[in-house]
Design a protein around this motif. Structure first.
Motif, mmCIF file in Angstrom:
data_model
loop_
_atom_site.group_PDB
_atom_site.id
_atom_site.type_symbol
_atom_site.label_atom_id
_atom_site.label_comp_id
_atom_site.label_asym_id
_atom_site.label_seq_id
_atom_site.Cartn_x
_atom_site.Cartn_y
_atom_site.Cartn_z
ATOM 1 N N MET A 180 -7.055 9.098 -7.481
ATOM 2 C CA MET A 180 -6.409 8.228 -8.361
ATOM 3 C C MET A 180 -6.531 7.427 -7.758
ATOM 4 S SD MET A 180 -2.641 8.007 -9.392
ATOM 5 C CE MET A 180 -2.256 9.982 -9.825
ATOM 6 N N ASN A 181 -7.277 5.920 -8.064
ATOM 7 C CA ASN A 181 -7.138 4.977 -6.872
ATOM 8 C C ASN A 181 -5.468 3.833 -7.582
ATOM 9 O OD1 ASN A 181 -7.527 2.342 -6.304
ATOM 10 N ND2 ASN A 181 -9.539 2.544 -6.639
ATOM 11 N N ILE A 182 -5.443 3.392 -7.068
ATOM 12 C CA ILE A 182 -3.862 3.491 -6.774
ATOM 13 C C ILE A 182 -4.584 1.858 -7.167
ATOM 14 C CG2 ILE A 182 -1.292 2.229 -6.336
ATOM 15 C CD1 ILE A 182 -1.968 5.316 -7.136
ATOM 16 N N GLN A 183 -5.127 0.719 -6.064
ATOM 17 C CA GLN A 183 -4.834 -0.101 -6.123
ATOM 18 C C GLN A 183 -6.122 -0.615 -7.593
ATOM 19 O OE1 GLN A 183 -7.795 -1.343 -2.627
ATOM 20 N NE2 GLN A 183 -7.914 -4.096 -3.110
ATOM 21 N N ASN A 184 -6.422 -0.390 -7.680
ATOM 22 C CA ASN A 184 -7.137 -0.041 -8.997
ATOM 23 C C ASN A 184 -6.176 -0.451 -10.395
ATOM 24 O OD1 ASN A 184 -9.733 -1.725 -10.958
ATOM 25 N ND2 ASN A 184 -9.711 1.376 -12.063
ATOM 26 N N ASN A 185 -5.266 0.459 -10.768
ATOM 27 C CA ASN A 185 -4.340 0.430 -11.417
ATOM 28 C C ASN A 185 -3.629 -0.650 -11.486
ATOM 29 O OD1 ASN A 185 -5.498 2.931 -11.878
ATOM 30 N ND2 ASN A 185 -3.588 4.134 -11.306
ATOM 31 N N ILE A 186 -2.822 -1.221 -10.478
ATOM 32 C CA ILE A 186 -1.919 -2.600 -10.155
ATOM 33 C C ILE A 186 -3.219 -3.911 -10.539
ATOM 34 C CG2 ILE A 186 -1.355 -3.750 -8.272
ATOM 35 C CD1 ILE A 186 -0.578 -1.292 -6.077
ATOM 36 N N GLU A 187 -4.317 -3.719 -10.220
ATOM 37 C CA GLU A 187 -5.037 -5.123 -10.579
ATOM 38 C C GLU A 187 -4.687 -5.272 -12.065
ATOM 39 O OE1 GLU A 187 -8.659 -4.194 -8.533
ATOM 40 O OE2 GLU A 187 -7.932 -4.893 -6.382
ATOM 41 N N GLN A 188 -5.444 -3.676 -12.704
ATOM 42 C CA GLN A 188 -5.924 -3.483 -13.989
ATOM 43 C C GLN A 188 -4.867 -4.334 -14.628
ATOM 44 O OE1 GLN A 188 -8.203 -3.209 -15.429
ATOM 45 N NE2 GLN A 188 -9.520 -3.870 -13.096
ATOM 46 N N LYS A 189 -3.675 -3.229 -14.554
ATOM 47 C CA LYS A 189 -2.086 -3.836 -14.806
ATOM 48 C C LYS A 189 -1.390 -5.151 -14.981
ATOM 49 C CE LYS A 189 0.017 1.187 -15.079
ATOM 50 N NZ LYS A 189 1.387 1.354 -14.491
ATOM 51 N N LEU A 190 -1.894 -5.683 -13.510
ATOM 52 C CA LEU A 190 -1.277 -6.964 -13.419
ATOM 53 C C LEU A 190 -1.946 -8.029 -14.523
ATOM 54 C CD1 LEU A 190 -0.425 -6.590 -9.513
ATOM 55 C CD2 LEU A 190 0.962 -7.246 -12.097
ATOM 56 N N LEU A 191 -3.720 -8.015 -14.336
ATOM 57 C CA LEU A 191 -4.301 -8.546 -15.000
ATOM 58 C C LEU A 191 -4.579 -8.838 -16.259
ATOM 59 C CD1 LEU A 191 -8.058 -7.747 -13.486
ATOM 60 C CD2 LEU A 191 -7.117 -9.976 -13.458
ATOM 61 N N SER A 192 -3.582 -6.958 -17.132
ATOM 62 C CA SER A 192 -3.379 -7.582 -18.708
ATOM 63 C C SER A 192 -2.426 -7.831 -18.708
ATOM 64 C CB SER A 192 -4.204 -6.013 -18.740
ATOM 65 O OG SER A 192 -2.726 -5.303 -18.860
ATOM 66 N N HIS A 193 -1.561 -7.835 -17.786
ATOM 67 C CA HIS A 193 -0.220 -8.277 -18.396
ATOM 68 C C HIS A 193 0.092 -10.027 -17.704
ATOM 69 C CE1 HIS A 193 4.658 -7.657 -19.210
ATOM 70 N NE2 HIS A 193 4.555 -8.766 -18.347
ATOM 71 N N PHE A 194 -0.231 -10.750 -16.669
ATOM 72 C CA PHE A 194 -0.001 -11.828 -16.523
ATOM 73 C C PHE A 194 -1.080 -12.898 -17.033
ATOM 74 C CE2 PHE A 194 3.369 -9.203 -14.103
ATOM 75 C CZ PHE A 194 3.804 -9.957 -14.283
ATOM 76 N N ASN A 195 -2.435 -12.435 -16.542
ATOM 77 C CA ASN A 195 -3.528 -12.902 -17.107
ATOM 78 C C ASN A 195 -3.583 -14.145 -16.351
ATOM 79 O OD1 ASN A 195 -6.005 -14.165 -18.332
ATOM 80 N ND2 ASN A 195 -5.147 -15.885 -19.607
ATOM 81 N N PRO A 196 -4.018 -13.953 -15.095
ATOM 82 C CA PRO A 196 -4.124 -14.800 -13.615
ATOM 83 C C PRO A 196 -4.884 -15.555 -13.184
ATOM 84 C CG PRO A 196 -4.253 -12.233 -12.788
ATOM 85 C CD PRO A 196 -4.288 -12.049 -14.967
ATOM 86 N N ALA A 197 -4.319 -16.657 -13.140
ATOM 87 C CA ALA A 197 -5.812 -17.182 -12.918
ATOM 88 C C ALA A 197 -6.323 -16.909 -10.711
ATOM 89 C CB ALA A 197 -5.207 -19.099 -12.774
#
Length: 107
Positions: free
Chosen positions: A1-18
């Motif tokens: 399991m890659n926690i860092q990747n999960n965090i990145e994917q969730k934040l990217l999809s939810h917040f659409n960050p700059a």
């Protein structure tokens, strides 16, 4: 399991960050090599406009509730709007002009 990747994917999809940085800081703590327990997140999104810091953090924590419940021991959050990020850190520096590289060497 890659926690860092999960965090990145969730934040990217939810917040659409700059801008998004997810940094595994576990190596700085007394944990086994390869651990994914301590993270720093830098998140820049227009969704934070008009929101107090506590509400920004609550929004991120809600998105990462599974990771926080089961995997993450510490999460440092740095949350900004685009304007805040710009005023604090400005633009990325311009790259230097090219001095010719291979074209100059071939002359």
């Amino acid at each position: 399991m890659n926690i860092q990747n999960n965090i990145e994917q969730k934040l990217l999809s939810h917040f659409n960050p700059a801008h998004l940085e997810v940094i595994n800081e576990s190596f700085m703590h007394n944990v086994p090599d390869g651990s994914e327990t301590h993270f720093k997140v830098v998140l820049v999104t227009p969704e934070f406009a008009g929101k107090r810091l506590i509400n920004r953090h609550r929004a991120v924590n809600a998105v990462l509730k599974e990771e926080l419940a089961d995997h993450i021991h510490a999460l440092a959050l740095h949350t900004y709007t685009g304007e805040e990020w710009q005023s604090l850190y400005g633009n990325s520096p311009d790259s230097p002009n090219c001095l010719g590289g291979m074209k100059r060497a071939a002359s």
